[in-house]
Design a protein around this motif. Structure first.
Motif, short mmCIF file in Angstrom:
data_model
loop_
_atom_site.label_atom_id
_atom_site.label_comp_id
_atom_site.label_asym_id
_atom_site.label_seq_id
_atom_site.Cartn_x
_atom_site.Cartn_y
_atom_site.Cartn_z
N SER A 151 0.83 -1.18 0.00
CA SER A 151 0.00 0.00 0.00
C SER A 151 0.88 1.26 0.00
CB SER A 151 -0.86 0.02 1.27
OG SER A 151 0.00 0.17 2.38
N ILE A 152 0.29 2.38 -0.26
CA ILE A 152 1.03 3.63 -0.33
C ILE A 152 1.64 3.97 1.04
CG2 ILE A 152 -1.04 5.08 0.06
CD1 ILE A 152 1.85 5.95 -2.33
N GLN A 153 1.02 3.48 2.10
CA GLN A 153 1.53 3.77 3.46
C GLN A 153 2.82 3.03 3.79
OE1 GLN A 153 -1.99 3.22 3.46
NE2 GLN A 153 -2.87 4.87 4.67
N THR A 154 3.19 2.06 2.97
CA THR A 154 4.42 1.32 3.28
C THR A 154 5.59 1.82 2.44
OG1 THR A 154 3.77 -0.34 1.65
CG2 THR A 154 3.18 -0.77 3.94
N MET A 155 5.34 2.81 1.59
CA MET A 155 6.42 3.29 0.71
C MET A 155 7.28 4.32 1.43
SD MET A 155 6.14 1.43 -1.70
CE MET A 155 4.97 0.09 -1.70
N HIS A 156 8.56 4.31 1.07
CA HIS A 156 9.51 5.06 1.86
C HIS A 156 10.59 5.66 0.97
CE1 HIS A 156 13.14 5.18 4.50
NE2 HIS A 156 12.27 5.79 5.27
N ARG A 157 10.81 6.95 1.07
CA ARG A 157 11.91 7.57 0.34
C ARG A 157 13.04 7.75 1.32
NH1 ARG A 157 11.61 13.32 -2.82
NH2 ARG A 157 13.52 13.88 -1.72
N SER A 158 14.23 7.22 0.97
CA SER A 158 15.29 7.10 1.98
C SER A 158 15.83 8.44 2.46
CB SER A 158 16.42 6.22 1.44
OG SER A 158 16.89 6.77 0.22
N ASP A 159 15.77 9.49 1.63
CA ASP A 159 16.34 10.74 2.09
C ASP A 159 15.36 11.60 2.89
OD1 ASP A 159 14.86 11.16 -0.15
OD2 ASP A 159 16.13 12.74 -0.97
N LEU A 160 14.18 11.10 3.10
CA LEU A 160 13.26 11.79 4.03
C LEU A 160 13.26 10.94 5.29
CD1 LEU A 160 10.04 12.66 1.97
CD2 LEU A 160 11.86 14.20 2.68
N ASN A 161 13.39 11.55 6.46
CA ASN A 161 13.46 10.67 7.61
C ASN A 161 12.14 10.41 8.33
OD1 ASN A 161 13.47 13.14 8.75
ND2 ASN A 161 15.62 13.10 9.35
N GLY A 162 11.03 10.83 7.75
CA GLY A 162 9.74 10.44 8.31
C GLY A 162 9.53 8.94 8.13
N ALA A 163 8.77 8.33 9.03
CA ALA A 163 8.51 6.89 8.92
C ALA A 163 7.55 6.65 7.75
CB ALA A 163 7.90 6.39 10.21
N PRO A 164 7.60 5.42 7.16
CA PRO A 164 6.60 5.10 6.15
C PRO A 164 5.20 5.32 6.73
CG PRO A 164 8.21 3.33 6.31
CD PRO A 164 8.51 4.29 7.41
N GLY A 165 4.31 5.85 5.94
CA GLY A 165 2.95 6.10 6.43
C GLY A 165 2.76 7.49 6.99
N SER A 166 3.87 8.21 7.22
CA SER A 166 3.71 9.58 7.70
C SER A 166 3.23 10.44 6.53
CB SER A 166 5.03 10.11 8.24
OG SER A 166 5.97 10.22 7.20
N VAL A 167 2.61 11.53 6.87
CA VAL A 167 2.01 12.36 5.83
C VAL A 167 3.05 12.76 4.77
CG1 VAL A 167 0.83 14.54 5.37
CG2 VAL A 167 0.22 13.21 7.37
N GLY A 168 4.24 13.14 5.24
CA GLY A 168 5.29 13.57 4.32
C GLY A 168 5.68 12.47 3.35
N GLN A 169 5.89 11.26 3.89
CA GLN A 169 6.31 10.13 3.04
C GLN A 169 5.21 9.75 2.05
OE1 GLN A 169 9.07 8.70 2.59
NE2 GLN A 169 10.33 8.73 4.44
N VAL A 170 3.99 9.70 2.53
CA VAL A 170 2.88 9.29 1.67
C VAL A 170 2.70 10.27 0.52
CG1 VAL A 170 0.35 9.13 1.62
CG2 VAL A 170 1.63 7.93 3.39
N ARG A 171 2.77 11.55 0.86
CA ARG A 171 2.58 12.57 -0.16
C ARG A 171 3.71 12.54 -1.18
NH1 ARG A 171 0.77 17.78 2.53
NH2 ARG A 171 2.88 17.79 3.29
N GLU A 172 4.91 12.36 -0.68
CA GLU A 172 6.08 12.33 -1.54
C GLU A 172 6.00 11.15 -2.51
OE1 GLU A 172 7.96 14.89 -1.37
OE2 GLU A 172 9.10 14.10 -3.08
#
Ligand code: TYD
Ligand code: MG
Length: 444
Positions: A157-178
């Motif tokens: 799901s989109i909540q499990t996606m993670h961009r490594s140079d952002l340090n928010g956890a997967p599922g955080s608003v920043g990560q999800v939006r990114e």
């Protein structure tokens, strides 16, 4: 960024999100120019029209909700609570697409490929032809899409996606939006349709999918109760089709089966018992008959219970207040439970009268019966003044009820004469009509 739990400006907790920094613009020490170079407006007739070709998913109910299939280059958000069947539905859709020669890629951030395979085995041999990737890294996923160029991609799901140079956890608003905006960019550029699966908590409150609604072309909501077999799929937003279109499914051992005639199912299962009534509701452009049940019992609590399933709780409060004020039926010391049978959700004002009549029947201990002892069917919106208000598609609602032998329908009085309708001007009149039976004279 240091963790800041509370916004120093508005005092809200956990409302701060990390976002990627925009690239630095150097202005050579001078103040930035007030205006950049001018853009070039184009005549709309000269703009290349959006490709309206669609990929049918082969699942009739899903295609109908999408507006005829999935549009290349579009972003679809499929939201729903865990266990509702999102992975099953996307698994089935990709299986059909793949079988029709449309290349698919199923990215799972929650399950290993072995687990995805396990589900695919239940869905049949076509599902095993779908290519899967178990991955959480957004960078890897984007690179894979670029390399493989599939036509349809599922991100589960989109909540499990993670961009490594952002340090928010997967599922955080920043990560999800990114993650979503990066995927949107590839989708548009390569004309790939992307289905984002998003978890919504029972209250529909999770920040994740909500922040995406403006970013995607289509928002589908998958609803129902996990313990029940019926599921409804609803388009909340759709740039390429009608909203409020609803698909009905049933979860079986071999995946989701379409229920193309939900009325037949629900009427067949209707009990006609005390506190039960049939609502002739509209689900998008389609009339659907559903059973609404109520239970009223003396409360032992200071503040009596109001428990709802499938309708809005505030709506019930409003209906109870109208019943008390305008029909002389007070339920201030009773617990009231209302349930739409089959795990269906009805989100329209036209459901008011059904809720009111079910409650009245439960409270009075009198079953509601239509002609020939068949269950009673009804629809209509309650006004705060106790009037029964007209709602859209009355003719189609009535026709659907009549089709199942449930006429005449109790509903709001209409200017034009509608056959099969027992028109009532107020909730008091509707209650009298419903309790008194259709062959009795209605006192005004
Ligand atoms: P799933 O699609 O994994 O839900 P989600 O992705 O929304 O979390 O499946 C939900 C449930 O459906 C799961 O408990 C197992 C059940 N199920 C069936 O009953 N029949 C089937 O054929 C499949 C694949 C799943
Ligand atoms: Mg899942």
């Amino acid at each position: 960024m240091a963790w800041t739990g509370r916004c120093p400006d508005c005092g809200e907790w956990n409302s701060l999100v990390e976002t990627a920094k925009p690239p630095k613009v150097t202005t050579g020490g001078k103040a930035p120019a007030a205006a950049g170079p001018a853009g070039k407006p184009v005549r709309l007739a000269d703009v290349r029209a959006i490709e309206t070709a669609r990929f049918p998913t082969g699942i009739g109910e899903l295609d109908r909700v999408l507006g005829g299939g999935i549009v290349p280059g579009s972003l679809v958000l499929l939201g729903g609570s865990p266990g509702i069947g999102k992975s099953t539905l996307t698994g089935m859709a990709t299986a059909n697409l793949q079988a029709n020669g449309i290349d698919t890629l199923y990215v799972s951030g929650e399950e290993s490929t072995a687990q995805v395979r396990l589900r695919a085995e239940r869905l049949g041999p076509a599902a095993l032809e779908v290519r899967a990737l178990a991955e959480n890294s957004l960078e890897t996923i984007l690179a894979t899409i670029e390399a493989e160029k599939p036509k349809v991609v599922v991100i589960d799901s989109i909540q499990t996606m993670h961009r490594s140079d952002l340090n928010g956890a997967p599922g955080s608003v920043g990560q999800v939006r990114e993650a979503a905006s990066a995927l949107a960019e590839v989708a548009k550029r390569l004309e790939i349709a992307v289905i984002l699966v998003g978890h919504v908590t029972k209250e529909g409150s999770l920040a994740g999918p909500r922040v995406l609604e403006h970013l995607v072309d289509c928002v589908l909501q998958f609803e129902g109760e996990r313990e029940r077999t019926y599921r409804t799929l609803r388009a909340i937003k759709n740039r390429f089709g009608a909203t409020s279109e609803v698909g009905v499914f049933e979860m079986r051992s071999g995946g989701l089966t379409e229920v193309s005639d939900p009325s037949a199912r629900f009427v067949e299962e209707a009990t006609g018992a005390l506190g039960s009534v049939i609502l002739t509701s509209m689900e998008g452009t389609r009339p659907v008959l559903v059973e609404v049940q109520a239970l009223v019992s003396p409360s032992e609590l200071e503040i009596p219970r109001r428990v709802v399933n499938g309708i809005d709780r505030n709506r019930l409060s409003m209906i109870l207040a109208v019943l008390a004020r305008h029909a002389g039926i007070g339920l201030g010391t009773a617990d009231v439970f209302v349930n739409v049978v089959g795990g269906v959700r009805v989100d329209e004002p036209g459901a008011d009268l059904a809720v009111a009549l079910a409650v009245v029947s439960a409270q009075k201990g009198e079953p509601l019966q239509g002609d020939g002892g068949r269950p009673l069917a009804c629809f209509g919106e309650l006004g705060l003044t106790g009037d029964l208000r007209f709602v859209g598609h009355a003719d189609r609602r009535i026709a659907e009820a009549v089709k199942f032998g449930l006429g005449p329908v109790v509903g709001p009085r209409s200017g034009e004469l509608l056959s099969g309708l027992t028109g009532c001007g107020s909730v008091r009149e509707a209650v009298r009509s419903a309790l008194g039976g259709s062959n009795q004279q209605i006192a005004a």
